[in-house]
Design an enzyme around this catalytic site. Structure first.
Site, PDB file in Angstrom:
ATOM      1  N   ASN A   1      -4.612  -5.154 -16.941  1.00 18.00           N
ATOM      2  CA  ASN A   1      -3.384  -5.650 -16.312  1.00 18.00           C
ATOM      3  C   ASN A   1      -3.655  -7.083 -15.852  1.00 18.00           C
ATOM      4  OD1 ASN A   1      -1.119  -6.163 -14.831  1.00 18.00           O
ATOM      5  ND2 ASN A   1      -1.306  -4.381 -13.468  1.00 18.00           N
TER       6      ASN A   1
ATOM      7  N   LYS B   1      -6.923  -6.867 -13.629  1.00 18.55           N
ATOM      8  CA  LYS B   1      -7.335  -5.547 -13.150  1.00 18.55           C
ATOM      9  C   LYS B   1      -7.661  -4.704 -14.367  1.00 18.55           C
ATOM     10  CE  LYS B   1      -4.026  -5.339  -9.532  1.00 18.55           C
ATOM     11  NZ  LYS B   1      -2.750  -4.788  -9.277  1.00 18.55           N
TER      12      LYS B   1
ATOM     13  N   ARG C   1      -0.910  -3.762 -19.941  1.00 15.34           N
ATOM     14  CA  ARG C   1       0.383  -3.749 -19.264  1.00 15.34           C
ATOM     15  C   ARG C   1       1.064  -5.078 -19.572  1.00 15.34           C
ATOM     16  NH1 ARG C   1       2.584  -4.908 -13.747  1.00 15.34           N
ATOM     17  NH2 ARG C   1       4.127  -3.276 -13.409  1.00 15.34           N
TER      18      ARG C   1
ATOM     19  N   HIS D   1       9.069  -1.439 -13.267  1.00 17.03           N
ATOM     20  CA  HIS D   1       8.325  -0.237 -12.854  1.00 17.03           C
ATOM     21  C   HIS D   1       8.498   0.861 -13.912  1.00 17.03           C
ATOM     22  CE1 HIS D   1       8.728  -1.294  -8.271  1.00 17.03           C
ATOM     23  NE2 HIS D   1       7.652  -1.854  -8.808  1.00 17.03           N
TER      24      HIS D   1
ATOM     25  N   ARG E   1      11.339  -8.388  -0.953  1.00 13.09           N
ATOM     26  CA  ARG E   1      12.511  -8.722  -1.773  1.00 13.09           C
ATOM     27  C   ARG E   1      13.771  -8.118  -1.175  1.00 13.09           C
ATOM     28  NH1 ARG E   1       9.633  -6.435  -6.647  1.00 13.09           N
ATOM     29  NH2 ARG E   1       8.134  -8.040  -7.238  1.00 13.09           N
TER      30      ARG E   1
ATOM     31  N   ARG F   1       3.689   0.346   7.191  1.00 10.95           N
ATOM     32  CA  ARG F   1       2.941   0.896   8.334  1.00 10.95           C
ATOM     33  C   ARG F   1       3.121   0.018   9.560  1.00 10.95           C
ATOM     34  NH1 ARG F   1      -2.108   1.834   4.473  1.00 10.95           N
ATOM     35  NH2 ARG F   1      -1.189  -0.106   3.767  1.00 10.95           N
TER      36      ARG F   1
ATOM     37  N   GLY G   1       3.303   3.845  -2.818  1.00 11.66           N
ATOM     38  CA  GLY G   1       2.679   3.825  -1.483  1.00 11.66           C
ATOM     39  C   GLY G   1       3.468   4.533  -0.393  1.00 11.66           C
TER      40      GLY G   1
ATOM     41  N   GLU H   1      -0.019   4.489 -13.256  1.00 11.18           N
ATOM     42  CA  GLU H   1       0.392   3.629 -14.372  1.00 11.18           C
ATOM     43  C   GLU H   1      -0.743   3.422 -15.377  1.00 11.18           C
ATOM     44  OE1 GLU H   1       3.352   0.424 -13.015  1.00 11.18           O
ATOM     45  OE2 GLU H   1       2.379   1.074 -11.169  1.00 11.18           O
TER      46      GLU H   1
HETATM   47  P1  AMP Z   1       2.424   0.130  -3.189  1.00  9.89           P
HETATM   48  O1  AMP Z   1       3.150  -1.137  -3.467  1.00  9.89           O
HETATM   49  O2  AMP Z   1       2.892   1.289  -4.026  1.00  9.89           O
HETATM   50  O3  AMP Z   1       0.924  -0.012  -3.196  1.00  9.89           O
HETATM   51  O4  AMP Z   1       2.800   0.547  -1.678  1.00  9.89           O
HETATM   52  C1  AMP Z   1       2.436  -0.260  -0.586  1.00  9.89           C
HETATM   53  C2  AMP Z   1       3.227   0.162   0.626  1.00  9.89           C
HETATM   54  O5  AMP Z   1       2.937   1.540   0.923  1.00  9.89           O
HETATM   55  C3  AMP Z   1       2.863  -0.641   1.872  1.00  9.89           C
HETATM   56  O6  AMP Z   1       4.034  -1.114   2.502  1.00  9.89           O
HETATM   57  C4  AMP Z   1       2.194   0.384   2.751  1.00  9.89           C
HETATM   58  O7  AMP Z   1       2.473   0.155   4.109  1.00  9.89           O
HETATM   59  C5  AMP Z   1       2.843   1.666   2.331  1.00  9.89           C
HETATM   60  N1  AMP Z   1       2.024   2.809   2.768  1.00  9.89           N
HETATM   61  C6  AMP Z   1       0.819   3.171   2.341  1.00  9.89           C
HETATM   62  N2  AMP Z   1       0.386   4.247   3.066  1.00  9.89           N
HETATM   63  C7  AMP Z   1       1.343   4.523   3.960  1.00  9.89           C
HETATM   64  C8  AMP Z   1       1.504   5.514   5.006  1.00  9.89           C
HETATM   65  N3  AMP Z   1       0.582   6.406   5.248  1.00  9.89           N
HETATM   66  N4  AMP Z   1       2.639   5.467   5.740  1.00  9.89           N
HETATM   67  C9  AMP Z   1       3.582   4.556   5.499  1.00  9.89           C
HETATM   68  N5  AMP Z   1       3.498   3.630   4.537  1.00  9.89           N
HETATM   69  C10 AMP Z   1       2.402   3.609   3.786  1.00  9.89           C
END
Ligand code: AMP
Length: 396
Positions: free
Chosen positions: A7, A14, A91, A180, A241, A285, A331, A384
């Site tokens: 990627n 990556k 990718r 996605h 975004r 978070r 996430g 992915e």
């Molecule tokens: P991604 O782009 O799929 O890697 O997701 C990243 C997002 O997932 C970030 O905003 C993180 O804060 C959120 N995230 C990861 N773990 C948690 C959790 N336990 N509770 C809430 N949000 C989370």
């Protein structure tokens, strides 16, 4: 057979080496700051210590060579010979309207990736550099392109057309593509199996909620609609975004703040979303923590994020004339029980019932609806890289 998954970003690469006998990851890693001072490779062989190699990587070519020597290294490598790698899966962001499936790379494929530079200016040039670097480093090894836009090609014209003068579609291919796609394809297929739905007629909504967020509706794994558009800016509210906005907002702010369209787009892509509304962070978070402390704008950002997801689910149920299953991934979707609970709470009209105990689970595949829920709701972790490796294997 082992598949190398790549990627490439403009200054990063990556990778994962996956053994397709048991779909296990043998090693993964990341090259950072390619073409910039201070470049480094972080290589993680499964079950062994992480290795950091600080070395100049002026081009993607040198980065690929460094990755291959890390994989072959007698100490922290995981293969003895390059012959063990059966193929490389890449990718690729944008395949325009040409590719609705993955494809083995040849000169035609590279030409299409090049023609789509306009549509994916940050990613497609880097994706092509990665492919050409691998071709040079591993002559004769099959290279497969897996397009992030392929899944969205399932949309019918009424779903993908913007209601602007048709000539822009004809001249510039301005339409909705969706992104996605590899994740939506992987998760929606898995939902059909996991929920025991009919492989041809199962109606599935996938909520990919991460820093980037998008939602898709599919029937039998074929995309009916997906929320991202010409670019990943459309649709849900995301980390940074904005998602959907009235285009007149751009004109108004540009005029009042003396900004160019490019500057405004940068604001919509990088300074908006839950970050823009809360003023706190793009990380969900941090938003939750600020909300706990009574920060009203953090609460507003999260409420707006949830509201938009709920609204899209309603629209997609209408578009498919029903829904059999709703899945959460990425996430936030995989880890944030509160977000899932808040999205599902207003779905009583669909007969959605959530098992509060099951919903506490984090990061693993699980049914979170009760047995008597009319719609099955579940968490399906996205993968992915594995989706790219599977497509690559199936093509060679
Ligand atoms: P991604 O782009 O799929 O890697 O997701 C990243 C997002 O997932 C970030 O905003 C993180 O804060 C959120 N995230 C990861 N773990 C948690 C959790 N336990 N509770 C809430 N949000 C989370």
């Amino acid at each position: 057979m082992k598949i190398l998954v790549m990627n490439c970003g403009s200054s990063s690469l990556k990778y994962q080496l996956i053994d397709m006998e048991n779909e296990s990851v043998l090693a993964k890693g990341l090259c950072e700051r390619i073409g910039i001072d201070g470049s480094k490779l972080t290589h993680q062989p499964t079950g062994k210590d992480k290795v950091v190699v600080e070395k100049d990587m002026p081009t993607h070519q040198t980065a690929v060579e460094l990755v291959l020597s890390a994989l072959l290294d007698p100490e922290h490598g995981v293969i003895k010979s390059m012959d063990e790698i059966g193929a490389v899966g890449h990718r690729v962001l944008h395949g325009g309207s040409v590719y609705s499936d993955s494809i083995v790379v040849n000169e035609d494929v590279k030409r299409v990736i090049r023609e789509c530079f306009d549509l994916g200016p940050l990613h497609n040039p880097a994706n092509l550099m990665g492919i050409e670097a691998c071709e040079a480093a591993m002559p004769g090894k099959p290279q497969v392109a897996v397009f992030d836009t392929a899944f969205g090609q399932g949309m019918k014209p009424e779903a993908y057309m913007y209601a602007i003068p048709y000539e822009y579609y004809e001249k510039y291919k301005i339409r909705r593509y969706g992104f996605h796609g590899t994740s939506h394809m992987f998760v929606s297929k898995r939902v059909l199996d996991f929920a025991g739905l009919d492989k041809k007629s199962g109606k599935v909504i996938v909520c990919h909620l991460g820093n980037g967020a998008s939602i898709s509706a599919s029937i039998g794994g074929k995309c009916v609609d997906t929320s991202m558009g010409l670019t990943p800016l459309e649709g849900l509210i995301m980390g940074t975004r904005s998602g959907d906005v009235d285009p007149a907002v751009l004109q108004f702010i540009c005029n009042h703040e003396n900004l160019s369209v490019d500057e405004m787009l940068n604001i919509l892509n990088k300074k908006s979303g839950v970050l823009g509304v809360s003023g706190v962070s793009s990380d969900f978070r941090d938003i939750a923590a600020a909300e706990e402390e009574g920060n009203e704008r953090a609460k507003l950002a999260f409420d707006a994020f949830i509201y938009r997801v709920v609204k899209y689910i309603g629209a997609y149920v209408a578009a498919m004339n029903g829904v059999d299953a709703i899945a959460f991934t990425a996430g936030v979707g995989e880890n944030d029980a509160r977000a899932r609970e808040r999205v599902c709470a207003p779905l009583g009209y669909l007969g959605v019932k959530i098992d509060a105990e099951a919903n506490k689970t984090r990061g693993k595949e699980i049914m979170i609806s009760t047995p008597d829920s009319k719609v099955k709701v579940m968490v399906i972790p996205t993968n992915e890289e594995l989706a790219i490796a599977r497509d690559t294997l199936s093509l060679i």
